[in-house]
Design an enzyme around this catalytic site. Structure first.
Site, PDB file in Angstrom:
ATOM      1  N   GLU A   1      10.673  15.050 -18.668  1.00  0.00           N
ATOM      2  CA  GLU A   1      10.755  16.483 -18.982  1.00  0.00           C
ATOM      3  C   GLU A   1      11.071  16.707 -20.451  1.00  0.00           C
ATOM      4  OE1 GLU A   1      12.220  17.876 -14.529  1.00  0.00           O
ATOM      5  OE2 GLU A   1      13.684  17.364 -16.065  1.00  0.00           O
TER       6      GLU A   1
ATOM      7  N   ASP B   1       6.578  20.256 -18.754  1.00  0.00           N
ATOM      8  CA  ASP B   1       7.037  19.646 -17.510  1.00  0.00           C
ATOM      9  C   ASP B   1       6.896  18.132 -17.623  1.00  0.00           C
ATOM     10  OD1 ASP B   1       8.100  19.603 -15.022  1.00  0.00           O
ATOM     11  OD2 ASP B   1       6.371  20.448 -13.981  1.00  0.00           O
TER      12      ASP B   1
ATOM     13  N   ASP C   1      10.736  24.663 -15.754  1.00  0.00           N
ATOM     14  CA  ASP C   1      11.408  24.761 -14.455  1.00  0.00           C
ATOM     15  C   ASP C   1      12.539  23.747 -14.323  1.00  0.00           C
ATOM     16  OD1 ASP C   1      10.413  22.236 -13.360  1.00  0.00           O
ATOM     17  OD2 ASP C   1       8.485  23.232 -13.175  1.00  0.00           O
TER      18      ASP C   1
ATOM     19  N   HIS D   1       2.507 -19.015 -18.195  1.00  0.00           N
ATOM     20  CA  HIS D   1       1.588 -19.456 -19.243  1.00  0.00           C
ATOM     21  C   HIS D   1       0.210 -19.787 -18.672  1.00  0.00           C
ATOM     22  CE1 HIS D   1       1.773 -23.613 -17.826  1.00  0.00           C
ATOM     23  NE2 HIS D   1       3.078 -23.413 -17.660  1.00  0.00           N
TER      24      HIS D   1
ATOM     25  N   GLU E   1      11.019 -24.580 -18.410  1.00  0.00           N
ATOM     26  CA  GLU E   1      10.782 -25.091 -17.055  1.00  0.00           C
ATOM     27  C   GLU E   1      11.839 -26.123 -16.675  1.00  0.00           C
ATOM     28  OE1 GLU E   1      10.143 -24.909 -14.099  1.00  0.00           O
ATOM     29  OE2 GLU E   1       7.962 -24.892 -13.999  1.00  0.00           O
TER      30      GLU E   1
END
Length: 571
Positions: A62, A21, A87, A375, A451
């Site tokens: 799954e 599952d 399932d 940073h 920047e």
């Protein structure tokens, strides 16, 4: 490993039952899988496997569980025959060859599962979710461990005990009658917040394989609208990858790496809707990461389930109704709700209430997740001086290097970052290098992450700029098109640069989790564009040195802010 069937005198090959599952708390969202290998003759639990996957979809989780379960069976006996019980009707029908596999994320996982044992040695059987409790609970234990920043451990698992299997040795060959029996390991998309309770309500899964038969699925939480004015396309991301939740405080620190403070209004982020794509949804630390855990935190154990503290049950999980949307056709189920399920349901209702016309259904494919790292400190940071791309290009201070080491350790524990991209400036490259050395990754440099150029203001404090250039500063604070004194870069120009960079990186890293090491203005711009917020919102966000933020970008152009200004790793 030599299996019993390899020796002609050892008798016929053994027969195993694999129950698998997978779940995702958000679809996509923080996900995990569980798998158990049983002796087909006695029903004895022989091995268990579980792993937290980071942010993926239900189907991926799954499938990942299926692969893990098959591999665990092969370790026990490579000559065995295996009966897989799951399932997930989608996985069962696709692996049985009755449904085509068209989704690009599913094809390699299905092929991987098919290679574990020779053709003809594995058969597939669909079972109701109530009969897949063991694997379901293993998947939830893995997700709970991931939410705590830990790996699932077989020594603390109670999934075997919870299903009663260790006490009784139930027969694995009695068809679907074993109401307490286990689960399977999933390798597919992470399934949503699964609980061990049978019939728990589940949110919708990703839409997949349109050619396969489908049945009506439950209504889906609408995706957030694309940011007005932002560059939008089918591959237009507008936010950064996942990370942990933190309070955000507004400052007038604008774009400077150490911008000047202003009045703050704390706005604690609240969890988003269960669908995982609500506008501005904020997730906890477990979300930092991406499509899958790079550290592979799965474990396999033999024998009966070990006693230990049980992890809390997860929230709602997608069931057959969601698989119907993915092409299964299995009927949905509804069951009792836990407190967490009720809260998740309330979030979904709230999201639907505020949804406006024009919102489309969410793209449930694995997103490109950008973990945005500012940073570490430089000598200019504590002094709150403008430090852009046109100044002295300072390196990290001793405090900044220590901050980078701390964030590197935190990201290593989470194990979800798959690539690192940095601004070309010295402080970002140094920060990225410290993290990369810890994670064992290379650093790519992207000029678009640099920047803003603050022109003549470089190296000055806010007060000094106010004294020397009052008119220019007022204009800059009033309009995104205004440039700093001396021909610096306007916020509008920075926004256009960041949007173009975002588009390139989303296309290059689709479905992956990438650490982007950048600066104040670019990171705030990623968040602003993802939220569709106006340019003045840049003055209302505080971004600390070495902080983490995260935005996920989907193929339909939607984006989800999952974290902002998290500094918990620095404490």
């Amino acid at each position: 490993m030599t299996g019993a069937g390899a020796d002609p005198e050892a008798g016929p090959a053994r027969e195993f039952v694999v129950e698998a599952d997978g779940g995702s708390r958000g679809n996509p969202g923080p996900a995990g899988y569980g798998a158990v290998v049983l002796d087909a003759a006695t029903g004895e639990t022989l091995a268990e496997a579980a792993e937290y996957l980071g942010v993926v979809t239900n189907n991926v989780a799954e499938y990942r569980g299926l692969v893990a379960g098959l591999r665990a069976a092969r370790e026990l006996d490579p000559d065995a025959t295996v009966r897989v019980r799951m399932d997930s009707k989608l996985v069962v029908e696709q692996m049985s060859g009755r449904w085509k596999i068209k989704h690009p994320d599913m094809k390699p996982l299905a092929a991987e599962a098919a290679r574990v044992f020779p053709p003809g040695r594995v058969t597939y059987e669909w079972i109701p979710r109530a009969e897949n409790k063991h694997a379901d609970r293993l998947a939830n234990e893995a997700m709970d461990a991931g939410a705590r920043g830990e790996r699932w451990s077989p020594s603390t698992s109670t999934a075997d005990l919870d299903t009663g299997r260790s006490a009784g040795g139930r027969t694995a060959t009695d068809g679907g009658a074993r109401a307490g029996s286990g689960t399977g390991a999933g390798t597919g998309a992470a399934s949503a917040a699964r609980t061990g309770a049978p019939g728990a309500a589940r949110p919708p899964a990703e839409p997949t394989v349109p050619a396969e038969p489908t049945t009506p699925a439950e209504p889906k939480v609408p995706a957030e609208p694309t940011a007005p004015g932002a560059t939008g396309s089918a591959a237009d991301p507008t936010a950064a990858p996942s990370a942990s939740a933190s309070d955000t405080a507004g400052t007038r620190g604008a774009g400077a790496d150490a911008g000047p403070p202003a009045a703050r209004g704390d706005a604690t982020g609240a969890p988003g809707p269960a669908g995982g794509r609500g506008a501005g949804a904020v997730e906890g630390p477990a979300a930092v990461g991406g499509a899958r855990s790079a550290s592979g935190g799965s474990a396999v154990r033999g024998g009966a389930g070990a006693a230990g503290p049980a992890g809390p049950e997860a929230g709602p999980r997608p069931d057959a109704a969601s698989e119907a949307a993915a092409g299964s056709g299995a009927p949905g189920s509804a069951g009792s709700s836990t407190t967490s399920q009720a809260a998740a349901s309330a979030d979904v209702r709230a999201a639907r209430t505020v949804a406006s016309p024009g919102w489309g259904p969410p793209d449930m494919g694995a997103p490109a997740t950008f973990v945005l790292l500012r940073h570490g400190e430089t000598p200019l940071t504590p002094q709150k001086r403008f430090s852009g791309s046109g100044g002295s290009d300072p390196s990290l201070s001793a405090a900044g290097r220590e901050q980078a080491e701390k964030v590197a350790a935190s990201l290593a524990r989470r194990g979800t970052v798959q690539a690192i991209v940095a601004s070309p400036l010295a402080r970002t490259r140094e920060t990225a290098g410290i993290v990369a050395a810890r994670l064992g990754l290379e650093v790519a440099v992207e000029d678009g992450l640099r920047e803003t150029d603050f022109g003549a203001w470089e190296g000055l404090t806010f007060g000094e700029v106010r004294e020397r250039y009052p008119d220019d500063l007022n204009a800059w604070l009033s309009s995104p098109d205004a440039e700093p004194t001396g021909g610096g870069e306007s916020f509008a120009a920075t926004g256009a640069r960041v949007a173009a960079t975002r588009d390139r990186l989303v296309a290059a890293y689709a479905g992956r989790t990438v650490l982007l090491v950048s600066h104040v203005t670019p990171i705030k711009t990623f968040v602003r564009l993802a939220l569709g917020a106006p340019p003045e919102s840049l003055f209302r966000m505080e971004l600390s040195a070495a902080s983490l933020s995260a935005v996920a970008y989907y193929a339909d152009g939607g984006a989800s802010v999952r974290l902002f200004n998290d500094t918990s790793h620095l404490r």
